[in-house]
Write an enzyme that holds these catalytic residues in place. Structure first.
Site, PDB file in Angstrom:
ATOM      1  N   GLY A  59       0.767  -1.232   0.000  1.00 26.52           N
ATOM      2  CA  GLY A  59       0.000   0.000   0.000  1.00 26.52           C
ATOM      3  C   GLY A  59       0.801   1.288   0.000  1.00 26.52           C
ATOM      4  O   GLY A  59       0.252   2.356  -0.280  1.00 26.52           O
ATOM      5  N   ASP A  60       2.094   1.209   0.315  1.00 24.75           N
ATOM      6  CA  ASP A  60       2.938   2.414   0.324  1.00 24.75           C
ATOM      7  C   ASP A  60       4.345   2.031  -0.142  1.00 24.75           C
ATOM      8  O   ASP A  60       5.349   2.368   0.488  1.00 24.75           O
ATOM      9  CB  ASP A  60       2.981   3.020   1.728  1.00 24.75           C
ATOM     10  CG  ASP A  60       3.558   4.431   1.749  1.00 24.75           C
ATOM     11  OD1 ASP A  60       3.661   5.050   0.665  1.00 24.75           O
ATOM     12  OD2 ASP A  60       3.909   4.925   2.836  1.00 24.75           O
ATOM     13  N   LEU A  61       4.394   1.318  -1.272  1.00 24.80           N
ATOM     14  CA  LEU A  61       5.648   0.720  -1.734  1.00 24.80           C
ATOM     15  C   LEU A  61       6.440   1.714  -2.583  1.00 24.80           C
ATOM     16  O   LEU A  61       6.476   1.619  -3.814  1.00 24.80           O
ATOM     17  CB  LEU A  61       5.356  -0.558  -2.513  1.00 24.80           C
ATOM     18  CG  LEU A  61       6.576  -1.464  -2.765  1.00 24.80           C
ATOM     19  CD1 LEU A  61       7.129  -1.998  -1.459  1.00 24.80           C
ATOM     20  CD2 LEU A  61       6.196  -2.620  -3.688  1.00 24.80           C
TER      21      LEU A  61
END
Length: 287
Positions: free
Chosen positions: A187-189
């Site tokens: 989700g926040d790569l």
């Protein structure tokens, strides 16, 4: 009432906390005991008005660990802090090797099929969103839970975003048909959340996890760059190709562009406009 530092010392016994640089929301520390070293994140409740921020991060990390993602272990949590296993950073000479390993491991983790699309822990990126109910269709979930809250929050400031609302139905329809299954995603790569040790073992940190389209992680990784080519090559080799990815990419990247627009303002309107233009011109979206 004991301070958060005192609570940590009481738990670990003889130990020292050393401040570390970095982090925009949390204070970072190295915790050293007689036998081990740990990483500590502290969220100051006097200015982080989100009582569930530690719970969200710890829950996501534990779910990712269970799904065989390369993430640090959660050692201890409290209302305002969490203690994680220490990752000894390796040199840049191991970045390509780490990228190759990470790509393969993420692809294998992304092949694990979940039962529904959802945001089970809520999401603190850019806008606080409460945990969502389960969705059976990817497009309905992505529009209603990911994009719509940001569009509602930002449209009064940026009239450009109003034009995207005309594409709600085509976006929903395309993703409903093109996304085959949900899986647990980071989700926040972005590259700042990609670490590796001296032997090339990769780790990812600071998740904002949910159950969605596997390739949404890859779309964000491509948005700001920083991952080596070995990462993408290894991922697609292991995962297999997605013929719809070129059309999916700007749709998923727009979410993160809007998050940055909300957090940092006008500097990200150009990126947002470029992605909206790509979406509006996409051959995959039929109105």
């Amino acid at each position: 009432m004991a301070s958060w530092q005192e609570l940590i010392i009481q738990y670990f016994g003889q130990a020292t906390l050393t401040p570390l640089a970095g982090g925009s929301l949390a204070e970072s520390y190295a915790l050293s005991t007689r036998t081990n070293r740990y990483f500590v994140k502290h969220y100051d409740p006097s200015w982080i008005k989100d009582p569930q921020i530690v719970w969200r991060e710890a829950s996501a990390l534990q779910a990712l660990k269970q799904a065989r993602w390369p993430v640090p272990d959660v050692i201890l949590t409290h209302d305002s802090f969490l203690v994680l296993s220490w990752i000894e950073k390796g040199s840049t000479s191991y970045k390509d090797k780490a990228g190759q390993i990470l790509g393969e491991r993420l692809a294998k983790a992304h092949q694990q099929v979940a039962s529904a699309y959802s945001l089970p822990w809520g999401n603190g990126i850019g806008i606080i969103q409460h945990p969502s109910s389960n969705y059976l269709l990817a497009g309905d979930f992505y529009w209603e839970i990911r994009l719509a809250p940001l569009l509602k929050s930002l449209s009064s400031q940026y009239s450009l975003l109003e034009t995207l609302k005309d594409h709600e139905t085509p976006i929903r329809k395309f993703l409903n048909q093109a996304v085959i299954f949900p899986t647990l995603v980071h989700g926040d790569l972005w590259s700042g959340n990609f670490l590796w040790q001296s032997d090339g073992s990769p780790y990812v940190i600071d998740p904002a996890s949910y159950y969605g389209d596997p390739v949404s992680d890859i779309a964000f990784a491509e948005l700001f760059g920083g991952f080596p080519p070995s990462f993408y090559h290894s991922y697609w080799l292991t995962m297999g190709s997605d013929p719809h990815y070129p059309c999916k990419k700007p749709i998923y990247q727009l979410y993160h562009a809007l998050v940055h627009l909300k957090l940092f303002g006008q500097a990200y309107i150009g990126l947002s406009k470029s992605l909206i233009d790509q979406i509006r011109e996409s051959p995959c979206l039929q109105r």
